[in-house]
Design a protein around this motif. Sequence first.
Motif, PDB file in Angstrom:
ATOM      1  N   GLU A   1      12.162   4.198  15.764  1.00 22.62           N
ATOM      2  CA  GLU A   1      11.555   2.881  15.576  1.00 22.62           C
ATOM      3  C   GLU A   1      11.804   2.315  14.195  1.00 22.62           C
ATOM      4  OE1 GLU A   1       7.848   2.913  18.690  1.00 22.62           O
ATOM      5  OE2 GLU A   1       7.456   2.760  16.547  1.00 22.62           O
ATOM      6  N   ILE A   2      11.775   3.173  13.190  1.00 30.07           N
ATOM      7  CA  ILE A   2      11.876   2.653  11.828  1.00 30.07           C
ATOM      8  C   ILE A   2      13.147   3.139  11.160  1.00 30.07           C
ATOM      9  CG2 ILE A   2      10.721   2.567   9.604  1.00 30.07           C
ATOM     10  CD1 ILE A   2       8.157   2.576  10.963  1.00 30.07           C
TER      11      ILE A   2
ATOM     12  N   THR B   1       6.795   6.852   3.573  1.00 22.90           N
ATOM     13  CA  THR B   1       6.905   5.400   3.408  1.00 22.90           C
ATOM     14  C   THR B   1       6.730   4.694   4.741  1.00 22.90           C
ATOM     15  OG1 THR B   1       8.431   5.771   1.600  1.00 22.90           O
ATOM     16  CG2 THR B   1       8.373   3.577   2.526  1.00 22.90           C
ATOM     17  N   ALA B   2       7.349   5.260   5.795  1.00 31.40           N
ATOM     18  CA  ALA B   2       7.262   4.621   7.108  1.00 31.40           C
ATOM     19  C   ALA B   2       5.817   4.541   7.568  1.00 31.40           C
ATOM     20  CB  ALA B   2       8.098   5.405   8.117  1.00 31.40           C
TER      21      ALA B   2
ATOM     22  N   LEU C   1       3.106   4.807   5.690  1.00 26.69           N
ATOM     23  CA  LEU C   1       2.293   4.045   4.741  1.00 26.69           C
ATOM     24  C   LEU C   1       2.469   2.546   4.944  1.00 26.69           C
ATOM     25  CD1 LEU C   1       0.708   4.886   1.985  1.00 26.69           C
ATOM     26  CD2 LEU C   1       2.643   3.774   0.936  1.00 26.69           C
ATOM     27  N   ALA C   2       3.712   2.103   5.033  1.00 31.50           N
ATOM     28  CA  ALA C   2       3.954   0.663   4.998  1.00 31.50           C
ATOM     29  C   ALA C   2       3.979   0.053   6.387  1.00 31.50           C
ATOM     30  CB  ALA C   2       5.267   0.377   4.280  1.00 31.50           C
ATOM     31  N   SER C   3       4.305   0.838   7.408  1.00 27.12           N
ATOM     32  CA  SER C   3       4.445   0.203   8.712  1.00 27.12           C
ATOM     33  C   SER C   3       3.322   0.562   9.676  1.00 27.12           C
ATOM     34  CB  SER C   3       5.793   0.591   9.314  1.00 27.12           C
ATOM     35  OG  SER C   3       6.058  -0.218  10.421  1.00 27.12           O
TER      36      SER C   3
ATOM     37  N   ARG D   1       0.664   2.230   9.120  1.00 22.70           N
ATOM     38  CA  ARG D   1      -0.640   2.055   8.478  1.00 22.70           C
ATOM     39  C   ARG D   1      -0.617   0.837   7.573  1.00 22.70           C
ATOM     40  NH1 ARG D   1      -4.835   4.458  10.435  1.00 22.70           N
ATOM     41  NH2 ARG D   1      -4.122   6.146  11.746  1.00 22.70           N
ATOM     42  N   GLY D   2       0.067  -0.217   7.998  1.00 27.35           N
ATOM     43  CA  GLY D   2       0.222  -1.398   7.160  1.00 27.35           C
ATOM     44  C   GLY D   2      -1.103  -2.024   6.766  1.00 27.35           C
ATOM     45  N   TYR D   3      -2.053  -2.053   7.692  1.00 24.50           N
ATOM     46  CA  TYR D   3      -3.358  -2.652   7.382  1.00 24.50           C
ATOM     47  C   TYR D   3      -4.056  -1.888   6.273  1.00 24.50           C
ATOM     48  CZ  TYR D   3      -3.211  -5.575  11.535  1.00 24.50           C
ATOM     49  OH  TYR D   3      -2.885  -6.495  12.469  1.00 24.50           O
TER      50      TYR D   3
ATOM     51  N   THR E   1      -2.737  -0.074   3.929  1.00 25.07           N
ATOM     52  CA  THR E   1      -2.122  -0.290   2.638  1.00 25.07           C
ATOM     53  C   THR E   1      -2.464  -1.681   2.109  1.00 25.07           C
ATOM     54  OG1 THR E   1      -0.374   1.090   3.482  1.00 25.07           O
ATOM     55  CG2 THR E   1       0.033   0.011   1.410  1.00 25.07           C
ATOM     56  N   LEU E   2      -2.520  -2.664   3.012  1.00 22.86           N
ATOM     57  CA  LEU E   2      -2.935  -4.008   2.585  1.00 22.86           C
ATOM     58  C   LEU E   2      -4.332  -3.952   1.984  1.00 22.86           C
ATOM     59  CD1 LEU E   2      -2.442  -7.048   2.500  1.00 22.86           C
ATOM     60  CD2 LEU E   2      -3.350  -7.212   4.789  1.00 22.86           C
TER      61      LEU E   2
ATOM     62  N   GLU F   1      -5.670  -1.331   0.580  1.00 26.48           N
ATOM     63  CA  GLU F   1      -5.596  -0.642  -0.716  1.00 26.48           C
ATOM     64  C   GLU F   1      -5.156  -1.603  -1.813  1.00 26.48           C
ATOM     65  OE1 GLU F   1      -3.040   2.750  -0.324  1.00 26.48           O
ATOM     66  OE2 GLU F   1      -4.247   3.479   1.340  1.00 26.48           O
ATOM     67  N   VAL F   2      -4.134  -2.430  -1.492  1.00 31.09           N
ATOM     68  CA  VAL F   2      -3.667  -3.394  -2.493  1.00 31.09           C
ATOM     69  C   VAL F   2      -4.783  -4.360  -2.835  1.00 31.09           C
ATOM     70  CG1 VAL F   2      -1.983  -5.177  -2.977  1.00 31.09           C
ATOM     71  CG2 VAL F   2      -1.293  -3.157  -1.758  1.00 31.09           C
TER      72      VAL F   2
END
Lengths: 146, 174
Positions: free
Chosen positions: B120-121, B128-129, B131-133, B135-137, B139-140, B142-143
């Motif tokens: 998929e990625i 990274t996959a 964290l960013a994809s 679990r994108g929400y 990480t958003l 966290e930012v």
Amino acid sequence: MRHHLILRVVTKLLVGTIILFGLYVQFHGDFSPGGGFQAGVIIAVAFILYGVVFSLDQVQRVFPPWLVHKLVALGLLLYAGTGLFSFMRGFRYLDYAAFDPHHPSHGQHYGILLVEAGVGITVTGVMVAIYYAFAARTPVISDEEW
Amino acid sequence: MVLTALAVVRMRSLFAVVMLSGIFTLLSALLFVTMDAVDVAFTEAAVGAGITTVLMLGTLALTSRHERPTARSPLIPLFVVFVTGAALIYGTMDMPNFGDPTAPAQTHVGADYIARTPEEIDLPNMVTAVLASYRGYDTLGEVAVVFTAGIGVLLLISGLRRRRRKDEDNEGSA
């Protein structure tokens, strides 16, 4: 730290290298350990080192506080904007397939790159902003006092 | 690590304490590397040993550089620490062994991510996959937390001073 000649020369050499390494961690995070959070901190460290060895005024001439404060918000907006973009293209929020519907995995790459860039920008901004906030209040202490 | 922790407790000079806690963090980063959690170790070394030490030094420059000896008896805090430590160690007894393939963390979504990431990625770094994809929400979020923390510090430390200066300017002109 006006008289620490060695420290100043080494810092001048290192700052560029540190920023370069930060960018490497940022954009190579897909393939090796690291990513936006770590890269943001590393780039911030370069500016903080410069500020510690030279002076707050000098680092703020390179990286003015208003720009830092804008960057803090810009990173978060970039992240959230990535999500909105995929929303607009008719995908789910933060579904990066929207960037390249024919090759979903390519779309994922672009999405992750953008999102990590957002993370990195915000983290750099916050770290440098916190350092500025502390350092601006600090009375200059002579080296002997430590 | 135990030695540095003991030294931190015994020391009175706060400058040495800050340096030692930096060493402590670096050692725990090494521990993470040994356990193959390279991404976590990276963060620990950069944030814990790097930025935190600098910020602590900045705080030290604002406040005093020596710890005041306390008059109170250390018995109650010692008791609380021991009870908490015992509870934590008791808690780890139920945890699966390190690298146990039947651990709950490995059997539910973890296996799913590992199976789906290559197709998929298509990224070699699975952290990274996830964290960013996947679990994108998170990480958003966290930012957003980092953002809020930064804004909070700015408001507390730098904003007030600026406003006061502006008030003085107004008084001066009036």
